[in-house]
Design an enzyme around this catalytic site. Structure first.
Site, PDB file in Angstrom:
ATOM      1  NE  ARG A   6     -21.004 -10.098  26.013  1.00  0.00           N
ATOM      2  CZ  ARG A   6     -21.706  -9.341  25.315  1.00  0.00           C
ATOM      3  NH1 ARG A   6     -22.263  -9.792  24.256  1.00  0.00           N
ATOM      4  NH2 ARG A   6     -21.649  -8.181  25.439  1.00  0.00           N
ATOM      5  CG  ASN A  64     -24.066 -10.887  27.644  1.00  0.00           C
ATOM      6  OD1 ASN A  64     -23.337 -11.747  28.300  1.00  0.00           O
ATOM      7  ND2 ASN A  64     -24.109  -9.706  27.384  1.00  0.00           N
TER       8      ASN A  64
END
Length: 814
Positions: free
Chosen positions: A31, A49
């Site tokens: 990320r 996520n």
């Protein structure tokens, strides 16, 4: 090429797109990587996520989408492993997404996930940090970043966010929080992020109960670690809490220290792994080919089993005799955490001991699970360890060391553990595959679970002959189902009707009201390799399963089976000739019993057997003869492993003390080492029986071979030559026998699966694979799974999935 910040209008309008990125993409800095990529490109959106995937939602022109996907794949973090990127238009994002780019929280509820990030050894940047005296993490033993450190062993549930890990107990200090929040920092969203001020700390407990605590400052743990090193150099045994559990450590250069550890742990001969500082030190102890070297320095940091180096035999002969008695192989590993790394650095810097080598064996009593809890280790190792090096970061999932057998150029996974487990596989199957929980084997137990085409193998759990391992099995499936968010549509298990795994499977199937699928042991062995190889469902292929024991489809003990797998079904083509097992299970532990049963079957009188065979006593042999004559507690078996045991018994192996093998496969491993030593020095001997008798077609009769080898040994042939002859003759006869079956069934593809614990024998595995290749048959061996019972659960899952799919298709047909 990445999308540019300024894009002309003729490239098309901005559109909402949702990209779902699957694979190993959580816990690896993915990320933060996406954040930096998108902000550099001036694109708005968010990344978050979702179960085991990463979702990227953005506003982008369709003409730029391919470039973005390409950059995601090419520039991903080193630990990431992207399996797939699925893009979908999402017009609603035009109204939802605000300007700028953010890392967002995870949605609820989450979808199913099979991808869980594994634990890895410290990266080069973190090692540099702990060696830099000006760095605030100087000598801090819990240093990590997005590219290294603990993952799976800390996770309570997905998504992989700090509140869902055991690191939730440690609030980050302002400096760590600043790193965690800074997209330009490599610790941006590193969930186990910590430092000496706010993170886990060490404690040293001595046998008298004295506790010593590390000071919460840079280098504050040095005093404890130096004391540990001094105690190790004095021959003491230290329990060290690592990443997935405890190790018992001692100085690997001191035979008396190793002997002390063996006596206390009641592990008299089983080989012990050795941890060294770096690859150069490892090469002083073992021979490393290219593949072995790559595994040794990999982020997974497994134990790598390699041939012992000649230099090691010269300088550490007495120690090697204690580390791996009767073997020519040795398991070596590098430091798997900053804590281990610091022990070796301090030994070199403070104690002038750059050649430190430490035994690192699992901290458990024989047959019990690996210890992970501080108090359990203090109590359970009270009569084994001299001191305990503890820390206060809770281990939520036990995960023993992974073991790679690299005795040949094609390494083989021997135990799935830390750094590799959970292990994900993509099945060559329809996307609608039902989910199956497979409960694995009685020995070397592990479990498997799939969600559609993705299957996951757990870490090594252990042998289910101990109640604590049965509890560990329960812990594993109970942790997995909510962690992966998968609801099984069936439960698969071994065909054997007895044992904890069979009882548990019946209970779960009844509780969940789902089918119970029992899979014959050797069919599952072969199916596991097919799953690993990506073999298409329903394509027929032959397989040879050689192992110690598995209950056959006919209720008999088997272990040398030639099968053809056709989808969820199989055809039995032939077996090794059966051997008597006087004493049943005792015969699998006492090679002299297998040898005596073999010789009695060949017609040798008890007096002749007494003359040539080492037995515990005349009375023991007399009782065995009666068992054999009357067929009492003397079952027959086709087991390949028992043929190895029979020859080992003829050669007088494992006749010390109680005439028992002290660990599973000891006799076969010693036989292999004896053969390899002979072949290394003398080359391959000429075959005594080059041609397999024409009468041997359905089954392969090894009695004539064992009789000839026994008589040659009694006539004075060296044991090493006998062992080498057995291996080369067995390969020749197996190859000829297999070719006859291929000739009888010309529709079979020219490929053969090799599966089962006997193929852990690198001589047998390599020589038979070479023989088959020379005769136009491709040998199929597992690439990622253990070839032993540790991979059996995947085979059970593979067969059960096909059975369910087949029955579902039949029910849906008009």
């Amino acid at each position: 090429m990445a999308p540019q910040r300024c894009q002309p209008d003729h490239l098309g309008p901005l559109q909402g797109w949702r990209l779902r990125i699957s694979g190993q993409v959580q816990g690896v800095g993915f990320r933060p990587f996406v954040y930096r990529l998108m902000t550099a490109a001036g694109l708005s959106g968010r990344v978050f996520n979702d179960a085991g995937t990463v979702v990227l939602e953005t506003l982008i022109r369709e003409s730029q989408l391919a470039g973005l996907i390409r950059d995601l794949q090419r520039q991903a973090p080193a630990l990431a492993n992207i399996r797939d990127i699925v893009s979908q238009q999402a017009p609603e994002l035009l109204d939802i997404l605000a300007p700028g780019f953010v890392i967002a929280g995870s949605p609820h509820p989450l979808g199913a996930s099979i991808d869980v990030t594994v634990d890895t050894a410290p990266c080069v940047d973190c090692i540099a940090d702990i060696r830099d005296v000006s760095n605030r993490r100087y000598h801090y033993p819990f240093t990590n970043c997005t590219q290294c450190g603990p993952r799976y062993t800390l996770i309570r549930q997905l998504p992989y966010d700090r509140p869902n890990t055991s690191m939730a107990a440690f609030a980050q200090c302002p400096a760590c929080l600043a790193e965690y929040s800074n997209p330009a920092d490599r610790r941006f969203h590193a969930q186990p992020n910590a430092c000496p001020v706010c993170g886990p700390q060490l404690t040293l407990v001595e046998r008298d109960g004295t506790e010593r605590f590390a000071q919460p400052e840079a280098g504050g743990s040095d005093a404890l670690l130096i004391r540990v090193l001094k105690q190790l150099r004095e021959g003491k045994v230290v329990a060290i809490k690592g990443v997935g559990g405890f190790h018992l450590a001692c100085d690997a250069r001191q035979p008396l220290a190793i002997q002390r550890l063996r006596q206390r742990k009641q592990r008299p001969t089983k080989p012990l792994a050795v941890m060294v500082a770096d690859a150069d030190q490892a090469r002083c102890w073992g021979h490393f080919n290219a593949a072995a070297s790559a595994w040794l320095v990999s982020p997974q940091a497994p134990v790598v089993v390699v041939p012992q180096a000649h230099a090691a035999r010269i300088f550490h002969t007495d120690a090697l005799n204690q580390l791996a008695p009767g073997l020519d192989a040795l398991g070596l590993m590098l430091p798997q955490s900053p804590l281990h790394r610091l022990l070796f650095d301090l030994a070199a810097q403070q104690l002038d001991d750059p050649d430190l080598a430490l035994v690192m064996t699992s901290a458990n009593r024989s047959g019990e699970p690996l210890m992970i809890d501080n108090q359990v280790a203090l109590d359970g190792l009270a009569d084994i360890a001299d001191l305990w090096l503890l820390h206060n970061r809770e281990i939520l999932v036990r995960n023993d060391d992974a073991v790679i057998n690299a005795m040949t150029s094609q390494p083989l996974l021997q135990r799935c553990g830390r750094g590799l487990a959970p292990l994900s596989l993509h099945l060559a199957a329809p996307a609608s595959l039902p989910s199956v929980l497979a409960l694995g084997s009685y020995l070397k137990n592990s479990i498997a679970l799939n969600h559609q085409q993705l299957a996951c193998l757990s870490q090594h759990i252990g042998d289910l002959d101990h109640p604590d391992n049965c509890r560990a099995l329960d812990d594993s499936w109970q942790h997995w189902l909510p962690l992966l968010n998968v609801k099984p549509a069936a439960v698969a298990t071994d065909l054997h009707p007895q044992g904890y795994g069979a009882d548990l499977a019946q209970q779960l199937a009844a509780q969940w009201q789902v089918p119970l699928v029992q899979v014959p042991h050797h069919q599952a062995h072969i199916a596991a390799v097919l799953a690993d190889q990506g073999w298409p469902f329903n394509d027929a292929v032959a397989g040879l399963a050689l192992d110690g024991f598995g209950l056959g489809w006919d209720g008999h003990s088997r272990g040398g089976e030639l099968l053809v797998l056709e989808g969820p079904e199989f055809r039995h083509l032939g077996s090794l000739a059966s051997l008597p097992q006087p004493g049943a299970d005792s015969a699998s532990r006492e090679p002299w019993r297998m040898a005596a049963g073999l010789l009695l079957t060949l017609g040798y009188a008890p007096a002749q057997i007494r003359q040539h065979l080492q037995v515990p006593s005349d009375m023991a042999l007399t009782m065995l003869e009666r068992q054999w004559q009357r067929g009492l507690n003397c079952p027959q078996t086709t087991s390949g492993g028992r043929w190895f045991d029979a020859l080992a018994g003829i050669l007088g192996m494992c006749t010390d003390q109680h005439f028992r093998q002290t660990y599973e496969g000891e006799a076969a491993m010693r036989l292999e080492s004896l053969a390899r030593d002979y072949l290394r020095e003398h080359g391959e001997p000429a075959l005594l029986l080059p041609h397999l008798p024409e009468s041997q077609s359905a089954n392969l009769d090894l009695y004539p071979l064992l009789q000839l080898l026994a008589e040659r040994y009694w006539a004075g042939m060296p044991a090493g030559q006998v062992a080498a002859l057995f291996h080369v003759q067995l390969v020749s006869w197996l190859g000829q026998w297999l070719l006859r079956h291929f000739d009888l069934d010309p529709l079979l593809p020219p490929a053969l699966v090799l599966a089962g614990g006997c193929f852990q024998n690198s001589l047998l595995r390599q020589q038979l694979a070479d023989w088959l290749e020379q005769h136009g048959i491709r040998a199929l061996l597992p690439r990622r799974l253990p070839v032993n019972d540790g991979g059996l659960a995947i085979g059970q899952l593979w067969v059960a999935s096909q059975r369910l799919q087949e029955s579902g298709n039949q029910q849906s047909d008009p």
